[in-house]
Design an enzyme around this catalytic site. Structure first.
Site, mmCIF file in Angstrom:
data_model
loop_
_atom_site.group_PDB
_atom_site.id
_atom_site.type_symbol
_atom_site.label_atom_id
_atom_site.label_comp_id
_atom_site.label_asym_id
_atom_site.label_seq_id
_atom_site.Cartn_x
_atom_site.Cartn_y
_atom_site.Cartn_z
ATOM 1 C CE LYS A 151 -3.366 -1.158 -0.412
ATOM 2 N NZ LYS A 151 -3.873 -1.786 -1.664
ATOM 3 C CE LYS A 179 7.015 -14.988 -13.315
ATOM 4 N NZ LYS A 179 7.950 -15.966 -12.708
ATOM 5 N NE ARG A 195 2.416 -7.775 -7.968
ATOM 6 C CZ ARG A 195 1.334 -7.128 -7.580
ATOM 7 N NH1 ARG A 195 1.449 -6.022 -6.862
ATOM 8 N NH2 ARG A 195 0.131 -7.558 -7.901
ATOM 9 C CG HIS A 205 4.057 -7.600 -0.341
ATOM 10 N ND1 HIS A 205 4.260 -6.409 -0.996
ATOM 11 C CD2 HIS A 205 2.829 -8.046 -0.711
ATOM 12 C CE1 HIS A 205 3.193 -6.136 -1.744
ATOM 13 N NE2 HIS A 205 2.319 -7.115 -1.602
ATOM 14 C CG HIS A 253 -5.712 -4.558 -0.125
ATOM 15 N ND1 HIS A 253 -6.296 -4.462 -1.364
ATOM 16 C CD2 HIS A 253 -4.738 -5.504 -0.254
ATOM 17 C CE1 HIS A 253 -5.706 -5.295 -2.206
ATOM 18 N NE2 HIS A 253 -4.759 -5.943 -1.549
ATOM 19 C CB ALA A 380 -6.305 5.947 2.088
#
EC number: 2.8.2.-
Length: 467
Positions: A151, A179, A195, A205, A253, A380
């Protein structure tokens, strides 16, 4: 008789007009007295102030004496946006980018005279801390490692790395595949560990503790055996975000069903035990959790996530909270996170996308194809919380708050330092161009003068012969 009378009348009229004009320019209280000429002040209104003498003007403040000349204000930098302004999230993560109608920061930061707006730093950094110019050899063995904190706009920045950099051999991204293949020019070796290039090779993560212990081994497996004898440079980069906005974004989330349960949290060669890292919910996920429930869980990894993911957890016994007291643990974690962040090749801030792009391009000498954009309306930002809830979130993330203030100050100082260096190089380049132009003109003029002198001499000699 009439003509003589008119001449005598014209002289006093012109004299009176001259006196009135001089009175308007010379009198110190002309502005108020001339405006109300012929009018008496009302009973409830004060009369015009008396003219102040030299001594009185020297003692009077600027409001009462003569008004001092005001210097123009310094140029204002680009708006930083409201607190917590960041990027909207997609279903995997967030998009941290600036609005299209926002002015481009390199233009708005520069004043008309080429100077930068005033910036008051809070922390003392060395010149080495502010100077970030990486000699990134994409054709050699150098690797960029992206530490993706949840985030913080990492998904969007990760897509920029694989789709938006101008390269000799761009990354190959096929539709329907998560990817991309980011090979070096003429080689089947990757220059990017992220990633969207190598996947979650070190775990979902993975944090600084995991990446620094995992990435070298993973890259050696992917690399050709004949290249193992050559040294390899790893350049770690990351993105940070305002702690309150990041916390609310993670709550939304998780409320939608995200768990990150497959994260390994490897430290000192093992994952934490259930006693060391309990869960906050009994079922498969925490869907529909309220903000109060989210804040009340003492084991919530959302608390101070940015500090924990940037610190060396082996210094505090990993996830074993009984290894040392809480105060000592927090101090070590915060200092470790600051040191690792400062020593990273690059870090950006979600709230400053254009500056993030600018610093990345100057650090690695790589150019993005299209500019970053800033979205200030996010999930948010749409959360309406009272001041009490905001203060409670800041208390839960007090380490992240301190880290973000440190990171923001370092980020701004690096930006201003880099801009100043560019201004100095531009001025030096213009001086060099002017010098070369003067030398070019200087070489051309003596040649022309020599031709003229020779022509004059020849003409004189021909005259002598003729004589």
């Amino acid at each position: 008789m009439d003509e003589r009378f008119n001449k005598w009348l014209l002289t006093p009229v012109l004299t009176l007009l001259f006196v009135v004009i001089m009175y308007q320019y010379v009198s110190p209280s002309c502005t108020s007295s001339c405006a109300n000429f012929g009018e008496r002040p009302r009973a409830d209104e004060p009369g015009p102030p008396a003219a102040a003498g030299p001594a009185r003007r020297a003692q009077a403040p600027p409001e009462q004496g003569e008004r001092r000349p005001q210097l123009p204000p310094p140029p204002r930098g680009p708006p930083e946006g409201p607190r917590g302004a960041a990027a909207p999230e997609d279903e995997d993560d967030e998009l941290g980018e600036p609005e299209d109608d926002e002015e481009e920061e390199p233009d708005s930061e520069a004043a008309e005279n080429g100077s930068l707006p005033r910036f008051a730093p809070r922390f003392n950094f060395t010149l080495q801390d502010l100077t970030r110019f990486v000699d990134f050899n994409i054709k050699g063995r150098d690797v960029i490692v992206f530490l993706h904190i949840q985030k913080t706009g990492g998904t969007t920045f990760g897509r920029h790395l694989v789709k938006n950099i101008r390269l000799e051999q761009p990354c190959s991204c096929k539709a329907g595949q998560k990817k991309c293949t980011c090979h070096r020019p003429g080689k089947k070796e990757t220059w990017l560990f992220s990633r969207f290039s190598t996947g979650w090779s070190c775990g979902l993560h993975a944090d600084w503790t995991e990446l620094t212990n995992c990435v070298p081994a993973i890259m050696d497996k992917k690399d050709c055996p004949r290249n193992h004898s050559h040294t390899r440079n790893f350049y770690y980069i990351t993105m940070l975000r305002d702690p309150v906005s990041r916390y609310l974004s993670e709550w939304k989330h998780v409320q939608r069903g995200a768990t990150w349960k497959t994260s390994l949290h490897m430290c000192d060669g093992r994952s934490p035990t259930p006693d060391e890292l309990p869960t906050c919910y009994p079922g498969d996920d925490w869907s529909g959790v309220s903000l109060r429930e989210f804040m009340d869980c003492p084991y919530n990894l959302a608390n101070n996530r940015q500090v924990r993911m940037l610190a060396d957890l082996s210094l505090v016994g990993c996830y074993n909270l009984t290894f040392m007291n809480e105060s000592e643990r927090n101090t070590i974690l915060l200092q470790s996170a600051k040191n690792n962040l400062k020593n990273m090749a690059f870090f950006g801030l979600t709230e400053f996308q254009r500056k993030t792009q600018f610093l990345f391009e100057r650090t690695f000498n790589l150019k993005f194809i299209s500019p970053f954009t800033q979205f200030n309306i996010t999930r948010a930002s749409n959360v309406d919380i009272n001041e009490g809830a905001r203060q409670h979130i800041e208390e839960l993330n007090f380490l992240d708050v301190q880290l973000y203030e440190y990171a923001k100050d370092l980020f701004q100082q690096r930006y201003h330092h880099t801009k100043q260096l560019e201004h100095q190089r531009d001025r030096q380049k213009r001086r060099e161009e002017r010098r070369l132009q003067r030398e070019h003109r200087g070489h051309r003029w003596p040649k022309e003068d020599g031709n003229t002198e020779r022509a004059v001499t020849e003409d004189y000699n021909s005259q002598v012969v003729r004589w």
